[in-house]
Design a protein around this motif. Structure first.
Motif, PDB file in Angstrom:
ATOM      1  N   PHE A 446      58.428  38.624  30.614  1.00  0.00           N
ATOM      2  CA  PHE A 446      59.030  39.216  31.748  1.00  0.00           C
ATOM      3  C   PHE A 446      60.005  40.148  32.048  1.00  0.00           C
ATOM      4  O   PHE A 446      60.089  39.980  33.575  1.00  0.00           O
ATOM      5  CB  PHE A 446      60.568  37.629  31.380  1.00  0.00           C
ATOM      6  CG  PHE A 446      60.188  36.560  31.328  1.00  0.00           C
ATOM      7  CD1 PHE A 446      59.303  35.367  31.709  1.00  0.00           C
ATOM      8  CD2 PHE A 446      60.833  35.499  30.626  1.00  0.00           C
ATOM      9  CE1 PHE A 446      58.815  34.818  32.110  1.00  0.00           C
ATOM     10  CE2 PHE A 446      60.270  33.932  30.205  1.00  0.00           C
ATOM     11  CZ  PHE A 446      59.116  33.168  30.724  1.00  0.00           C
ATOM     12  N   ALA A 447      58.988  40.847  31.145  1.00  0.00           N
ATOM     13  CA  ALA A 447      59.213  42.561  31.822  1.00  0.00           C
ATOM     14  C   ALA A 447      58.743  42.749  33.700  1.00  0.00           C
ATOM     15  O   ALA A 447      59.180  43.962  34.285  1.00  0.00           O
ATOM     16  CB  ALA A 447      58.963  43.489  31.345  1.00  0.00           C
ATOM     17  N   ARG A 448      57.596  42.269  33.786  1.00  0.00           N
ATOM     18  CA  ARG A 448      57.162  42.249  34.877  1.00  0.00           C
ATOM     19  C   ARG A 448      58.302  41.278  36.010  1.00  0.00           C
ATOM     20  O   ARG A 448      57.351  42.397  37.166  1.00  0.00           O
ATOM     21  CB  ARG A 448      56.011  40.853  35.088  1.00  0.00           C
ATOM     22  CG  ARG A 448      55.058  41.114  33.716  1.00  0.00           C
ATOM     23  CD  ARG A 448      53.664  39.823  33.511  1.00  0.00           C
ATOM     24  NE  ARG A 448      52.669  40.206  34.783  1.00  0.00           N
ATOM     25  CZ  ARG A 448      52.746  38.983  35.344  1.00  0.00           C
ATOM     26  NH1 ARG A 448      53.915  38.463  35.986  1.00  0.00           N
ATOM     27  NH2 ARG A 448      52.107  39.120  36.845  1.00  0.00           N
ATOM     28  N   HIS A 449      59.115  40.913  35.899  1.00  0.00           N
ATOM     29  CA  HIS A 449      59.425  40.165  36.935  1.00  0.00           C
ATOM     30  C   HIS A 449      60.841  41.298  36.947  1.00  0.00           C
ATOM     31  O   HIS A 449      61.683  41.000  38.192  1.00  0.00           O
ATOM     32  CB  HIS A 449      60.103  38.993  36.553  1.00  0.00           C
ATOM     33  CG  HIS A 449      59.329  38.353  36.122  1.00  0.00           C
ATOM     34  ND1 HIS A 449      58.920  36.956  35.456  1.00  0.00           N
ATOM     35  CD2 HIS A 449      57.171  38.393  36.191  1.00  0.00           C
ATOM     36  CE1 HIS A 449      58.353  36.556  35.246  1.00  0.00           C
ATOM     37  NE2 HIS A 449      56.895  36.716  36.260  1.00  0.00           N
ATOM     38  N   ARG A 450      60.745  42.613  36.396  1.00  0.00           N
ATOM     39  CA  ARG A 450      61.819  43.338  36.785  1.00  0.00           C
ATOM     40  C   ARG A 450      61.782  43.748  38.480  1.00  0.00           C
ATOM     41  O   ARG A 450      63.279  44.925  39.342  1.00  0.00           O
ATOM     42  CB  ARG A 450      61.842  44.297  36.451  1.00  0.00           C
ATOM     43  CG  ARG A 450      62.166  44.656  34.913  1.00  0.00           C
ATOM     44  CD  ARG A 450      62.651  45.255  33.869  1.00  0.00           C
ATOM     45  NE  ARG A 450      61.057  46.406  33.228  1.00  0.00           N
ATOM     46  CZ  ARG A 450      60.870  47.012  33.123  1.00  0.00           C
ATOM     47  NH1 ARG A 450      62.042  47.904  33.040  1.00  0.00           N
ATOM     48  NH2 ARG A 450      59.710  47.650  33.360  1.00  0.00           N
ATOM     49  N   VAL A 451      60.430  43.419  38.804  1.00  0.00           N
ATOM     50  CA  VAL A 451      60.241  44.171  40.871  1.00  0.00           C
ATOM     51  C   VAL A 451      59.886  42.535  41.142  1.00  0.00           C
ATOM     52  O   VAL A 451      59.621  41.844  40.619  1.00  0.00           O
ATOM     53  CB  VAL A 451      59.506  45.421  41.063  1.00  0.00           C
ATOM     54  CG1 VAL A 451      60.090  46.290  39.764  1.00  0.00           C
ATOM     55  CG2 VAL A 451      58.490  44.971  40.439  1.00  0.00           C
ATOM     56  N   LYS A 452      59.953  42.647  42.292  1.00  0.00           N
ATOM     57  CA  LYS A 452      59.176  41.776  43.030  1.00  0.00           C
ATOM     58  C   LYS A 452      57.378  41.417  43.415  1.00  0.00           C
ATOM     59  O   LYS A 452      56.969  42.658  42.977  1.00  0.00           O
ATOM     60  CB  LYS A 452      59.764  41.591  44.709  1.00  0.00           C
ATOM     61  CG  LYS A 452      59.645  40.610  45.984  1.00  0.00           C
ATOM     62  CD  LYS A 452      59.688  40.846  47.364  1.00  0.00           C
ATOM     63  CE  LYS A 452      61.586  41.027  47.152  1.00  0.00           C
ATOM     64  NZ  LYS A 452      61.395  41.341  49.071  1.00  0.00           N
ATOM     65  N   PRO A 453      56.925  40.463  43.006  1.00  0.00           N
ATOM     66  CA  PRO A 453      55.555  39.933  42.680  1.00  0.00           C
ATOM     67  C   PRO A 453      54.982  40.374  44.095  1.00  0.00           C
ATOM     68  O   PRO A 453      55.781  40.729  45.274  1.00  0.00           O
ATOM     69  CB  PRO A 453      55.675  38.666  42.620  1.00  0.00           C
ATOM     70  CG  PRO A 453      56.985  38.058  43.003  1.00  0.00           C
ATOM     71  CD  PRO A 453      58.027  39.324  42.963  1.00  0.00           C
ATOM     72  N   GLY A 454      53.851  41.241  43.750  1.00  0.00           N
ATOM     73  CA  GLY A 454      53.272  41.198  44.709  1.00  0.00           C
ATOM     74  C   GLY A 454      51.646  40.619  45.159  1.00  0.00           C
ATOM     75  O   GLY A 454      51.821  39.683  44.743  1.00  0.00           O
ATOM     76  N   VAL A 455      51.078  40.034  46.959  1.00  0.00           N
ATOM     77  CA  VAL A 455      50.526  39.930  47.311  1.00  0.00           C
ATOM     78  C   VAL A 455      48.799  40.777  46.014  1.00  0.00           C
ATOM     79  O   VAL A 455      47.759  39.855  45.685  1.00  0.00           O
ATOM     80  CB  VAL A 455      49.590  40.184  48.300  1.00  0.00           C
ATOM     81  CG1 VAL A 455      48.533  39.194  49.192  1.00  0.00           C
ATOM     82  CG2 VAL A 455      50.700  38.988  48.875  1.00  0.00           C
ATOM     83  N   THR A 456      48.623  41.633  46.004  1.00  0.00           N
ATOM     84  CA  THR A 456      48.451  42.662  44.750  1.00  0.00           C
ATOM     85  C   THR A 456      48.664  43.147  44.169  1.00  0.00           C
ATOM     86  O   THR A 456      49.449  43.684  44.047  1.00  0.00           O
ATOM     87  CB  THR A 456      46.616  43.485  45.805  1.00  0.00           C
ATOM     88  OG1 THR A 456      45.669  44.033  45.143  1.00  0.00           O
ATOM     89  CG2 THR A 456      47.677  43.989  46.352  1.00  0.00           C
TER      90      THR A 456
END
Length: 511
Positions: A446-456
């Motif tokens: 869930f540390a991936r979600h500390r920033v807004k997800p991206g198209v790429t």
């Protein structure tokens, strides 16, 4: 590749490698009191850093505009110094803002007390004019400039800025009372140490910290339910849920630095949140170099983690997303129109497919894609991953999935702000690997979600796209995503964006 600060890299590795027996994956339901309090803090606040930055721009504009109006009114546009006056106006305005910055006149304390800092403003605005006069003397052209314009600009610019400062003082006090401009903090760890910390924070003048509550794993016998008037709202596991409802800015861990194992155990569970994490150092006998600390008033805190892509970085990234999303929509409009027609002719059902995915701070967002499966066999939950020669995929779907054309509608997600153009790719909320959710496979997922997800994203252009049929693939995606977060810059985003079309030519893993 971008480099990670060695000290910060050590902190990250130490926390991620620490074995806490799987506790970092725990989640827990919030109690009614904690949920009610969290709901009161759902609204975003104004960052003091942003307020100070905007004020610098506004005051530069006021200085420049007052000089320009005096120039237009008294000198006129027919003067032979047609470029010298604008150059002096811009240069003098910039010099004044820089000098006021050195005088700490843009700090919140200065903005709250305009009378106390009015003398500094007069002094440094006068210093700006002294520097301009000195420059004119050495360049031997001071006699060509209007003295009346020079004096008028001084009086007009000073009066406007002082008036603005008094207005800002009232606004800042009102924003502080209404909770519009504040930093929201949660204390992690209770007892006497937490009480001393809270009392120290409350004694600080012009304190913009609002303490939202206390979380502690210890029971009420070892950690009182009320500390310095603030309630204990739950355990560390419940804090993860609390911080995803409330807009929290900072976690302050109130544990002694010497309790290394316990501190690491807490950080192992908290570092996945998009907040600043600080370790209280006000009662510690250990002393580090001043640069190791941040301060709330005179209360020292050790910086452990910083919220990624914050304040002006977030403004720059949002501007980047808007500009390049509009460019992408215009550039790929013919492809999107042709794809929509092909989908309609190939199979019945809607052109677009909407899927719930994990977004910033683990919130659910709705992501747009071109529909690539037969309508009756679509899987919005993504529990069953698409595999090679999957019978659910249409003829057109095979082409657009392999070429990633099905992702083009996400330019609209990026434009409205639910996605960023570049960031960790969002996964469906129920996506699994071998019947395990991704967060059950990867510790710290869930540390991936500390920033807004991206198209790429960085993982995608390095070959980690397509089917996730092994645990290794989701682990590698997460590693690349975390590297991106720790090394973010606009240049890094631009590099990923430019490499994406080239790397997407490699389609072996895309079905």
């Amino acid at each position: 590749m971008n480099k990670v600060d060695p000290k910060h890299r050590y902190t990250i590795d130490a926390v991620r490698d620490f074995d806490d027996g799987g506790a970092s994956r725990e989640t827990a339901a919030l109690g009614d009191t904690a949920r009610t309090i969290a709901s009161q803090y759902r609204r975003d606040t104004m960052s003091p850093v942003m307020v100070m930055g905007i004020l610098r721009l506004v005051e530069f504009a006021i200085f420049a505009l007052s000089g320009a109006l005096m120039y237009a009114y008294y000198v006129g546009f027919q003067t032979h110094l047609y470029w010298e006056y604008p150059a002096v106006i811009v240069g003098g305005s910039l010099c004044a803002v820089v000098l006021l910055e050195f005088a700490h006149a843009y700090q919140i304390a200065a903005l709250r007390s305009p009378l106390r800092y009015a003398g500094r403003i007069v002094l440094f605005w006068s210093g700006t004019f002294a520097l301009m006069a000195l420059a004119g003397f050495f360049m031997k052209n001071s006699s060509e400039f209007s003295r009346f314009w020079f004096a008028g600009w001084f009086v007009c610019g000073l009066a406007c800025v002082l008036a603005l400062r008094f207005v800002m003082s009232r606004l800042i006090r009102r924003w502080a009372r209404n909770g519009v401009m504040e930093r929201r903090a949660v204390i992690v760890g209770g007892g006497t140490a937490a009480e001393h910390l809270i009392r120290s924070l409350e004694r600080q003048p012009f304190n913009d910290i609002r303490i939202c509550g206390i979380f502690d794993d210890r029971d009420d016998r070892r950690s009182p339910p009320i500390v310095a008037g603030y309630p204990k709202l739950g355990t560390i596991a419940e804090l993860l849920e609390f911080a995803r409802i409330a807009r929290i800015d900072m976690l302050i861990v109130s544990l002694p630095i010497t309790a290394e194992q316990r501190v690491l155990s807490m950080l192992k569970r908290l570092w996945v949140l998009p907040v600043d994490i600080r370790l209280s150092a006000h009662s510690s006998a250990l002393r580090f170099r001043p640069r190791a600390y941040s301060f709330i008033g005179s209360v020292p805190l050790l910086d452990i983690f910083d919220k990624p892509i914050n304040d002006w970085d977030s403004v720059a990234k949002r501007a980047f997303d808007i500009v390049f999303s509009l460019f992408g929509i215009v550039l790929f409009a013919p492809v999107m129109i042709a794809t929509a027609l092909a989908i309609k002719l190939d199979s019945k059902g809607p052109v677009l497919f909407r899927q719930k995915r994990h977004g910033f701070n683990n919130e659910e967002i709705e992501v747009l894609k071109f529909r690539s499966m037969y309508t009756e066999q679509c899987d919005p939950t993504a529990r069953q991953a698409v595999t090679k020669n999957d019978p659910r995929v249409t003829r057109v779907g095979r082409i657009i999935r392999k070429t990633s054309i099905d992702e083009l509608p996400q330019f609209f997600n990026s434009l409205v702000g639910s996605l960023s153009l570049v960031g960790p790719r969002p996964h469906a909320v129920a996506a699994q690997s071998h019947n395990l959710l991704y967060n059950e496979v990867v510790d710290g997922y869930f540390a991936r979600h500390r920033v807004k997800p991206g198209v790429t994203g960085w993982a995608q252009i390095n070959g980690w796209r397509g089917e996730v049929d092994t645990d290794e693939k989701i682990k590698m995606r997460t590693e690349y995503d975390l590297y991106y977060i720790e090394n973010w810059s606009l240049w890094f985003d631009l590099k990923i964006l430019l490499l994406t079309p080239i790397r997407l030519l490699k389609t072996e893993a895309a079905y």
